[in-house]
Design a protein around this motif. Structure first.
Motif, short mmCIF file in Angstrom:
data_model
loop_
_atom_site.label_atom_id
_atom_site.label_comp_id
_atom_site.label_asym_id
_atom_site.label_seq_id
_atom_site.Cartn_x
_atom_site.Cartn_y
_atom_site.Cartn_z
N ALA A 144 0.79 -1.17 -0.01
CA ALA A 144 0.13 -0.09 0.04
C ALA A 144 0.85 1.01 0.04
O ALA A 144 1.68 1.16 0.56
N VAL A 145 0.61 2.19 -0.58
CA VAL A 145 1.37 3.49 -0.99
C VAL A 145 0.31 4.50 -0.66
O VAL A 145 -0.72 4.68 -1.23
N GLU A 146 0.70 5.29 0.60
CA GLU A 146 -0.09 6.57 0.88
C GLU A 146 0.59 7.77 0.66
O GLU A 146 1.75 7.85 1.17
N THR A 147 -0.14 8.60 0.14
CA THR A 147 0.58 9.91 -0.31
C THR A 147 -0.18 11.22 -0.17
O THR A 147 -1.34 10.81 -0.19
N ASP A 148 0.18 12.52 -0.14
CA ASP A 148 -0.72 13.52 -0.32
C ASP A 148 -0.97 13.79 -1.87
O ASP A 148 -0.22 13.10 -2.71
N TYR A 149 -1.76 14.55 -2.17
CA TYR A 149 -2.21 15.04 -3.53
C TYR A 149 -0.91 15.13 -4.22
O TYR A 149 -0.88 15.20 -5.59
N TYR B 205 -9.00 7.74 -3.13
CA TYR B 205 -8.85 9.18 -2.92
C TYR B 205 -9.64 9.73 -2.03
O TYR B 205 -11.01 10.06 -2.11
N THR B 206 -9.18 10.13 -0.88
CA THR B 206 -9.91 10.88 0.39
C THR B 206 -9.30 12.21 0.44
O THR B 206 -8.81 13.03 -0.20
N GLU B 207 -8.84 12.23 2.02
CA GLU B 207 -8.21 13.40 2.28
C GLU B 207 -6.43 13.17 1.82
O GLU B 207 -6.07 14.32 1.41
N ASN B 208 -6.10 12.18 1.65
CA ASN B 208 -4.91 11.63 1.16
C ASN B 208 -5.28 10.68 0.05
O ASN B 208 -6.66 10.23 -0.44
N VAL B 209 -4.13 10.00 -0.79
CA VAL B 209 -4.35 9.03 -1.61
C VAL B 209 -3.78 7.72 -1.34
O VAL B 209 -2.61 7.74 -0.77
N ARG B 210 -4.40 6.62 -1.58
CA ARG B 210 -4.10 5.23 -0.88
C ARG B 210 -4.33 4.47 -2.23
O ARG B 210 -5.11 4.31 -2.70
N LEU B 211 -2.80 3.89 -2.80
CA LEU B 211 -2.69 2.93 -3.56
C LEU B 211 -2.48 1.69 -3.33
O LEU B 211 -1.61 1.49 -2.15
N VAL B 212 -3.02 0.47 -3.82
CA VAL B 212 -2.64 -0.97 -3.57
C VAL B 212 -2.20 -1.44 -4.81
O VAL B 212 -2.72 -1.48 -5.76
#
Length: 215
Positions: free
Chosen positions: A143-148, A170-177
């Protein structure tokens, strides 16, 4: 403890057939993915029933992650001229859990041992050319979590690596799996961290075997 990276191998994703003609003899290759000795035996038997009027139905099977179970049959052709050359093609292509039957309709002209080896080898290659193959690899799901601000850089990196997110939130930050080759885990982590100045968080979810469908 991290498991050792296994040697990648190929599997059949879409089965296929191929046919060649050599001095009026027809050679029809049928390729199938099989997961057990029983499944392989049933497939070979089904081909013999389908092509019951053929001169020969020669076969080759390779099973197991390391190709530890292999069988071949010349089905009445001179010893070593059919089944073993067919098996050598599967081994050379690093295929696993694969069975192939080459059906021969005799055309009236003897091919000789060298001619038979070439014909059965070419028939298998023709059959594989009409299949879709994938590569089984040891992988890691992350999982990769980052800001926009960092998502553009991360998507660019993933594109360069030929990786696609399986999930995107895509919420407050972005989470990719996504799933990546296990041996590239550290390098990918390092590149993402450097590109985002340490703002992105990369978390390992699990190690798994996966099929890379890229050509």
């Amino acid at each position: 403890m991290e498991k050792a990276v296994k040697e990648p191998y190929k599997v059949i994703l879409k089965e296929g057939t191929g046919e060649i003609t050599e001095k009026k003899s027809r050679f029809i290759a049928t390729v199938k993915r099989v997961e057990s000795e029983e499944e392989a035996a049933a497939f070979i038997e089904s081909m013999k029933k389908k092509y019951w009027d053929a001169s020969h139905n020669c076969s080759a099977v390779i099973l197991g992650e390391r190709g530890e179970w292999m069988r071949s049959s010349d089905d009445g052709e001179p010893s070593g001229t059919a089944g073993r050359p067919m098996l050598e093609v599967l081994i050379g292509e690093k295929l696993r859990n694969t069975a192939v039957v080459v059906t021969r309709y005799f055309g009236g002209t003897l091919l000789g041992t060298g001619g038979l080896v070439r014909a059965y080898t070419q028939a298998v290659k023709e059959g594989l050319a009409n299949c879709k193959l994938g590569t089984m690899r040891a992988g890691v799901r992350v999982a990769v979590e980052t800001d926009y601000g960092g998502i553009g850089k991360i998507l660019y990196i993933l594109g360069e690596w030929g990786l696609e997110p399986e999930e995107s939130l895509y919420t407050e930050n972005v989470r990719l799996v996504l799933t990546a080759p296990l041996e590239k885990k550290d390098a990918l982590h390092k590149e993402i961290t450097e590109a985002t100045a340490g703002k992105a968080v990369v978390t390992v979810l699990e190690e798994l075997d996966y099929v890379d469908k890229a050509p």
